[in-house]
Structure formats: structure tokens, C-alpha cells
Design a protein around this motif. Structure first.
Motif, PDB file in Angstrom:
ATOM      1  N   GLU A  85       2.383   0.022   6.578  1.00  0.00           N
ATOM      2  CA  GLU A  85       3.145   0.729   5.721  1.00  0.00           C
ATOM      3  C   GLU A  85       3.268   0.100   4.463  1.00  0.00           C
ATOM      4  O   GLU A  85       2.933   0.602   3.293  1.00  0.00           O
ATOM      5  N   LEU A  88      -0.322   0.259   2.924  1.00  0.00           N
ATOM      6  CA  LEU A  88      -0.433   1.757   2.387  1.00  0.00           C
ATOM      7  C   LEU A  88       0.472   1.955   1.021  1.00  0.00           C
ATOM      8  O   LEU A  88      -0.113   2.811   0.276  1.00  0.00           O
ATOM      9  N   GLU A 112       5.186  10.521  -0.617  1.00  0.00           N
ATOM     10  CA  GLU A 112       4.874   9.836   0.587  1.00  0.00           C
ATOM     11  C   GLU A 112       4.940   8.251   0.593  1.00  0.00           C
ATOM     12  O   GLU A 112       5.511   7.669   1.329  1.00  0.00           O
ATOM     13  N   GLU A 116       7.146   6.101   3.085  1.00  0.00           N
ATOM     14  CA  GLU A 116       6.634   4.986   4.045  1.00  0.00           C
ATOM     15  C   GLU A 116       7.846   3.645   3.535  1.00  0.00           C
ATOM     16  O   GLU A 116       7.912   2.841   4.124  1.00  0.00           O
ATOM     17  N   GLU A 165      -2.341   5.920  11.070  1.00  0.00           N
ATOM     18  CA  GLU A 165      -1.098   6.938  11.229  1.00  0.00           C
ATOM     19  C   GLU A 165      -1.259   7.651  12.494  1.00  0.00           C
ATOM     20  O   GLU A 165      -0.458   7.986  13.378  1.00  0.00           O
ATOM     21  N   GLU A 196       5.201  11.897   9.370  1.00  0.00           N
ATOM     22  CA  GLU A 196       3.770  11.436   9.515  1.00  0.00           C
ATOM     23  C   GLU A 196       2.936  12.582   9.424  1.00  0.00           C
ATOM     24  O   GLU A 196       1.654  12.897   9.116  1.00  0.00           O
ATOM     25  N   HIS A 199       1.715  13.569   6.175  1.00  0.00           N
ATOM     26  CA  HIS A 199       0.827  12.338   5.521  1.00  0.00           C
ATOM     27  C   HIS A 199      -0.601  12.688   6.124  1.00  0.00           C
ATOM     28  O   HIS A 199      -1.883  12.370   5.384  1.00  0.00           O
TER      29      HIS A 199
HETATM   30 FE   LIG Z   1       2.314   7.745   6.725  1.00  0.00          FE
END
Ligand SMILES: [Fe+2]
Ligand SMILES: [Fe+2]
Length: 298
Positions: A85, A88, A112, A116, A165, A196, A199
Motif C-alpha cells: 500500500e 502504491l 484512492e 490506501e 490487489e 478495493e 481500485h
Molecule cells: Fe487498492
């Protein structure tokens, strides 16, 4: 999906995702009861998802040790999830840097990023609650993650995000409603699965857009980066030190887990959906397909 996407769809999708986020988002501080005690003797993940399940080593473990190993494996997965995460978040922050902030697309990328951040806190609290160490990835993968977070972009970036993910999602979905699992873990999984899903939609569309008109050589490079990241991410989910928690030598535990047909099948099951998608869009194929097979992802 590859043929149907138009540029204007990017804003339409982002607006939908923003709307869904506004209606259905969670806070790790409010939505999980961290004060509730853990249930004595209850598993932390389904036994058939534990890496040693079905082996002779597993047969030798007492019921208490099996629960203990499930606890350490879920803590390892959560702390690897937490690490990813953070990678990300770096990727998203770099991605949004060049976008027009007035667009819904940029605003969803920022949303997003916020999701996260909350997930990281939620995973951190969950690991802490189990009492197990925050294992995280091995040293090499951790170092590679620092590099990846600062450099990756385009389709391989979104494809790698999808691998992390979607594989996690498959495991979490399978246990979020399982009454045999600790309620705290179930709630964490449920929250993560809901957020998620958005995402995944966002990243899948970006993969498709980014691959438009990509030449042969570049595609092979994208495939290679995606394959290596997928291998590294899935391979480091279970830290060898988890086995020491039940008196098994870490090297022996890892060796047995990797040779365990049940665990190999578990890995393929975890990556089944994302593999299907990445194959369809052309990101799995050519010589780098071997890396997927080597990691039991295919
Ligand atoms: Fe995610
Ligand atoms: Fe997340």
C-alpha cells in the motif's frame, strides 16, 4: 473491455467511482472494534489456505499450533499488504502529479491515495492486535519496492498494482463471511474488499488504455516487469519466519510450503482472475510467461 473503452469513458468511470466512494467508505478508527478481545481457539484464516496445509508437517501440528500458524501467516500477509500500500501511495502520488486536478480522474486517484492510507492504518492495527510481528517482505523485495515506487509508470505499474490487489482480494473475499474466522479479521477483509473493487476497476481501465498502440518490443518489456513484480509480490506474502512461531525451522517450512501441491494450487487460485485479465489484454505471454509459471501463478 479492450475494444469498448473510449477516452471520454475515463471521466465517466472516475465520476462513478467518486460517487461510490462518497457513499461507501470506511474508517479504520470507527468501523473496526479494536477493543473486542480475540476469540480463543478461532482460526485467523481458513486452514486450507495455510501454506503447510496437507503436508506431513501440518499433520504433526496440534490444533492450537494450527491456529497459531494461521495467525502468523495472516499477519505476514497483512504486513506485506501494508508495505505494498505504501509503494502504491508513492506510485499514485507520482501519477497524479501531472494530471489536471480539475478532472474526476485526478480526484479519484487522490481518493484512492486516501483509501490506501486508511488501509495501511487498518492493517497496522490488525497486525498489532494479533500480537504477531509485522513481518513484511524480505530484504531484497523491500529494497526493490523502494526502487519500484520511485520509478514505475504506465501499464506495468497498473498491472503490478492489480496483481497485488486482486490476489489479496481473492483470499479476503473467501473468508470475510466465514463464521469460523476471527471477527476482527473478517471485518478488516470486508472493508478492504469493498474499497478495493473500485481500485481494481480504475487500474484495469488504465492498463487497457496504456496498452493501446504499444509495439512488440515495448510489450515484451512491460510483460517482463509485470511478471517479475507479480512473482516478487506473491512469493514474499508468507515470510519464512512465520514457521518459527510453531517450532518449525524457517528454511524447512518454506521448502515444504513451496513443494506443497496444495499451496501451489492456492497460489494459482489467488492469481486466477488477474491472470485471466492480463492474458486477455496481452500482458501475459512470450518468454516472461515462464516467470509466472515458476511462481505457481499460472
Ligand atoms: Fe487498492
Ligand atoms: Fe488497499
Amino acid at each position: 473491455m479492450a475494444r469498448a473503452l473510449q477516452p471520454k469513458d475515463r471521466e465517466v468511470t472516475a465520476e462513478r467511482l467518486l460517487d461510490s466512494s462518497a457513499r461507501n467508505s470506511y474508517s479504520p478508527d470507527i468501523d473496526v472494534d479494536w477493543t473486542a478481545p480475540l476469540h480463543e481457539g478461532k482460526a485467523f484464516m481458513p486452514f486450507e489456505r495455510v501454506s503447510l496445509y496437507g503436508t506431513e508437517l501440518w499433520e504433526r501440528l496440534t490444533p492450537e499450533q494450527r491456529v497459531e500458524l494461521s495467525k502468523h501467516e495472516i499477519a505476514s500477509m497483512a504486513s506485506v499488504g501494508l508495505w505494498f500500500e505504501i509503494v502504491l501511495m508513492q506510485l499514485l502520488a507520482r501519477y497524479v502529479y501531472d494530471l489536471d486536478p480539475r478532472t474526476a480522474h485526478a480526484q479519484y486517484a487522490l481518493t484512492e491515495l486516501g483509501d490506501e492510507t486508511r488501509h495501511s492504518i487498518m492493517f497496522a492495527k490488525a497486525v498489532s492486535k494479533t500480537g504477531a510481528p509485522a513481518y513484511g517482505p524480505n530484504r531484497i523485495t523491500r529494497a526493490l519496492g523502494r526502487w519500484f515506487g520511485g520509478l514505475a509508470s504506465g501499464p506495468p505499474m497498473f498491472a503490478s498494482v492489480l496483481v497485488a490487489e486482486e490476489t489479496t482480494d481473492r483470499v479476503q473475499r473467501a473468508m470475510m463471511d466465514d463464521p469460523e474466522i476471527q471477527p476482527m479479521i473478517r471485518m478488516v477483509n470486508r472493508i478492504h474488499v469493498i474499497e478495493e473493487a473500485r481500485h481494481v476497476r480504475f487500474a484495469r481501465e488504465e492498463v487497457v488504455r496504456g496498452l493501446k498502440g504499444v509495439g512488440r518490443l515495448r510489450l515484451e518489456f512491460y510483460r517482463l516487469v509485470t511478471a517479475l513484480t507479480a512473482y516478487a509480490v506473491v512469493d514474499c506474502m508468507i515470510h519464512p519466519k512465520v514457521y518459527a512461531a510453531v517450532g518449525i525451522d524457517p528454511r524447512e517450512g518454506r521448502r515444504v510450503a513451496l513443494a506443497n501441491p496444495h499451496h501451489q494450487e492456492h497460489r494459482r487460485w489467488m492469481s486466477e482472475k488477474v491472470v485471466e485479465f492480463l492474458t486477455e489484454v496481452g500482458l501475459i505471454g512470450g518468454p516472461s510467461k515462464r516467470i509466472w509459471k515458476r511462481g505457481y501463478l499460472l
